[in-house]
Scaffold this motif. Sequence first.
Motif, PDB file in Angstrom:
ATOM      1  N   PRO A   1      -6.345   7.756   3.817  1.00 13.13           N
ATOM      2  CA  PRO A   1      -7.608   7.063   4.083  1.00 13.13           C
ATOM      3  C   PRO A   1      -8.670   8.045   4.576  1.00 13.13           C
ATOM      4  O   PRO A   1      -8.359   9.029   5.252  1.00 13.13           O
ATOM      5  N   TYR A   2      -9.911   7.774   4.208  1.00 12.06           N
ATOM      6  CA  TYR A   2     -11.039   8.588   4.674  1.00 12.06           C
ATOM      7  C   TYR A   2     -12.255   7.687   4.835  1.00 12.06           C
ATOM      8  O   TYR A   2     -12.354   6.623   4.205  1.00 12.06           O
ATOM      9  N   PHE A   3     -13.154   8.097   5.697  1.00 10.61           N
ATOM     10  CA  PHE A   3     -14.346   7.298   5.964  1.00 10.61           C
ATOM     11  C   PHE A   3     -15.379   7.475   4.864  1.00 10.61           C
ATOM     12  O   PHE A   3     -15.601   8.579   4.379  1.00 10.61           O
ATOM     13  N   VAL A   4     -16.016   6.365   4.499  1.00 15.82           N
ATOM     14  CA  VAL A   4     -17.124   6.403   3.547  1.00 15.82           C
ATOM     15  C   VAL A   4     -18.454   6.146   4.264  1.00 15.82           C
ATOM     16  O   VAL A   4     -19.496   6.112   3.629  1.00 15.82           O
ATOM     17  N   ILE A   5     -18.357   5.961   5.565  1.00 12.31           N
ATOM     18  CA  ILE A   5     -19.539   5.804   6.424  1.00 12.31           C
ATOM     19  C   ILE A   5     -19.475   6.904   7.478  1.00 12.31           C
ATOM     20  O   ILE A   5     -18.403   7.450   7.736  1.00 12.31           O
ATOM     21  N   PRO A   6     -20.590   7.214   8.106  1.00  8.54           N
ATOM     22  CA  PRO A   6     -20.516   8.178   9.220  1.00  8.54           C
ATOM     23  C   PRO A   6     -19.688   7.580  10.366  1.00  8.54           C
ATOM     24  O   PRO A   6     -19.901   6.424  10.749  1.00  8.54           O
TER      25      PRO A   6
ATOM     26  N   GLY B   1      -8.971  11.869   7.055  1.00  8.59           N
ATOM     27  CA  GLY B   1      -9.108  12.368   5.696  1.00  8.59           C
ATOM     28  C   GLY B   1      -8.011  13.330   5.282  1.00  8.59           C
ATOM     29  O   GLY B   1      -8.010  13.818   4.155  1.00  8.59           O
ATOM     30  N   THR B   2      -7.070  13.600   6.189  1.00  4.18           N
ATOM     31  CA  THR B   2      -5.966  14.519   5.912  1.00  4.18           C
ATOM     32  C   THR B   2      -4.623  13.807   6.013  1.00  4.18           C
ATOM     33  O   THR B   2      -3.754  14.004   5.189  1.00  4.18           O
ATOM     34  N   TRP B   3      -4.467  12.979   7.045  1.00  4.96           N
ATOM     35  CA  TRP B   3      -3.192  12.286   7.269  1.00  4.96           C
ATOM     36  C   TRP B   3      -3.052  11.120   6.309  1.00  4.96           C
ATOM     37  O   TRP B   3      -3.981  10.333   6.130  1.00  4.96           O
ATOM     38  N   ASP B   4      -1.869  10.989   5.734  1.00  4.11           N
ATOM     39  CA  ASP B   4      -1.609   9.847   4.859  1.00  4.11           C
ATOM     40  C   ASP B   4      -1.213   8.632   5.697  1.00  4.11           C
ATOM     41  O   ASP B   4      -1.053   8.733   6.932  1.00  4.11           O
ATOM     42  N   LEU B   5      -1.072   7.500   5.036  1.00  9.84           N
ATOM     43  CA  LEU B   5      -0.756   6.261   5.751  1.00  9.84           C
ATOM     44  C   LEU B   5       0.567   6.361   6.504  1.00  9.84           C
ATOM     45  O   LEU B   5       0.685   5.863   7.622  1.00  9.84           O
ATOM     46  N   LYS B   6       1.544   7.008   5.910  1.00  6.30           N
ATOM     47  CA  LYS B   6       2.847   7.156   6.570  1.00  6.30           C
ATOM     48  C   LYS B   6       2.695   7.892   7.900  1.00  6.30           C
ATOM     49  O   LYS B   6       3.277   7.495   8.904  1.00  6.30           O
ATOM     50  N   SER B   7       1.896   8.949   7.910  1.00  5.51           N
ATOM     51  CA  SER B   7       1.682   9.717   9.136  1.00  5.51           C
ATOM     52  C   SER B   7       0.968   8.886  10.187  1.00  5.51           C
ATOM     53  O   SER B   7       1.321   8.925  11.368  1.00  5.51           O
ATOM     54  N   ILE B   8      -0.027   8.125   9.778  1.00  9.73           N
ATOM     55  CA  ILE B   8      -0.777   7.292  10.715  1.00  9.73           C
ATOM     56  C   ILE B   8       0.138   6.235  11.322  1.00  9.73           C
ATOM     57  O   ILE B   8       0.095   5.982  12.528  1.00  9.73           O
TER      58      ILE B   8
ATOM     59  N   MET C   1       0.845  -1.177   0.000  1.00 11.51           N
ATOM     60  CA  MET C   1       0.000   0.000   0.000  1.00 11.51           C
ATOM     61  C   MET C   1       0.893   1.244   0.000  1.00 11.51           C
ATOM     62  O   MET C   1       1.721   1.393   0.894  1.00 11.51           O
ATOM     63  N   PRO C   2       0.758   2.114  -0.980  1.00 10.55           N
ATOM     64  CA  PRO C   2       1.605   3.317  -1.026  1.00 10.55           C
ATOM     65  C   PRO C   2       1.394   4.227   0.190  1.00 10.55           C
ATOM     66  O   PRO C   2       0.266   4.507   0.593  1.00 10.55           O
ATOM     67  N   ALA C   3       2.487   4.668   0.771  1.00 15.17           N
ATOM     68  CA  ALA C   3       2.454   5.456   2.001  1.00 15.17           C
ATOM     69  C   ALA C   3       1.825   6.832   1.833  1.00 15.17           C
ATOM     70  O   ALA C   3       1.378   7.435   2.806  1.00 15.17           O
ATOM     71  N   HIS C   4       1.754   7.337   0.601  1.00 13.68           N
ATOM     72  CA  HIS C   4       1.214   8.689   0.380  1.00 13.68           C
ATOM     73  C   HIS C   4      -0.316   8.717   0.301  1.00 13.68           C
ATOM     74  O   HIS C   4      -0.897   9.799   0.286  1.00 13.68           O
ATOM     75  N   LEU C   5      -0.954   7.563   0.249  1.00 16.68           N
ATOM     76  CA  LEU C   5      -2.414   7.534   0.152  1.00 16.68           C
ATOM     77  C   LEU C   5      -3.062   7.988   1.453  1.00 16.68           C
ATOM     78  O   LEU C   5      -2.543   7.729   2.545  1.00 16.68           O
TER      79      LEU C   5
ATOM     80  N   LEU D   1      -1.083  -1.441   8.717  1.00 15.05           N
ATOM     81  CA  LEU D   1      -1.487  -1.688   7.338  1.00 15.05           C
ATOM     82  C   LEU D   1      -2.506  -2.822   7.236  1.00 15.05           C
ATOM     83  O   LEU D   1      -3.430  -2.761   6.417  1.00 15.05           O
ATOM     84  N   ARG D   2      -2.363  -3.833   8.074  1.00 15.94           N
ATOM     85  CA  ARG D   2      -3.367  -4.914   8.098  1.00 15.94           C
ATOM     86  C   ARG D   2      -4.722  -4.384   8.540  1.00 15.94           C
ATOM     87  O   ARG D   2      -5.757  -4.758   8.002  1.00 15.94           O
TER      88      ARG D   2
END
Length: 68
Positions: free
Chosen positions: A7-12, A34-41, A1-5, A53-54
């Motif tokens: 993630p954001y919620f698609v549900i409430p 919705g702002t932080w990328d995977l690397k930051s998380i 999974m690319p680190a720059h992606l 990542l899992r």
Amino acid sequence: MPAHLVPYFVIPESTLPRYNLTHEEGFVASRINGTWDLKSIVMLSPLREIEVLRIVDKLLKMGLIALR
């Protein structure tokens, strides 16, 4: 999974409790804004990178989040 992606919620987010996430899954979910990328998380988490990542992969497969 690319680190720059990002993630954001698609549900409430208020519906998360009904999915019975583990403490670790809930922790990672709580870092998705919705702002932080995977690397930051990963950097913000006490969990190992592979565990984060899992969890992200599981949340994706559950249809709770998406990546951009």
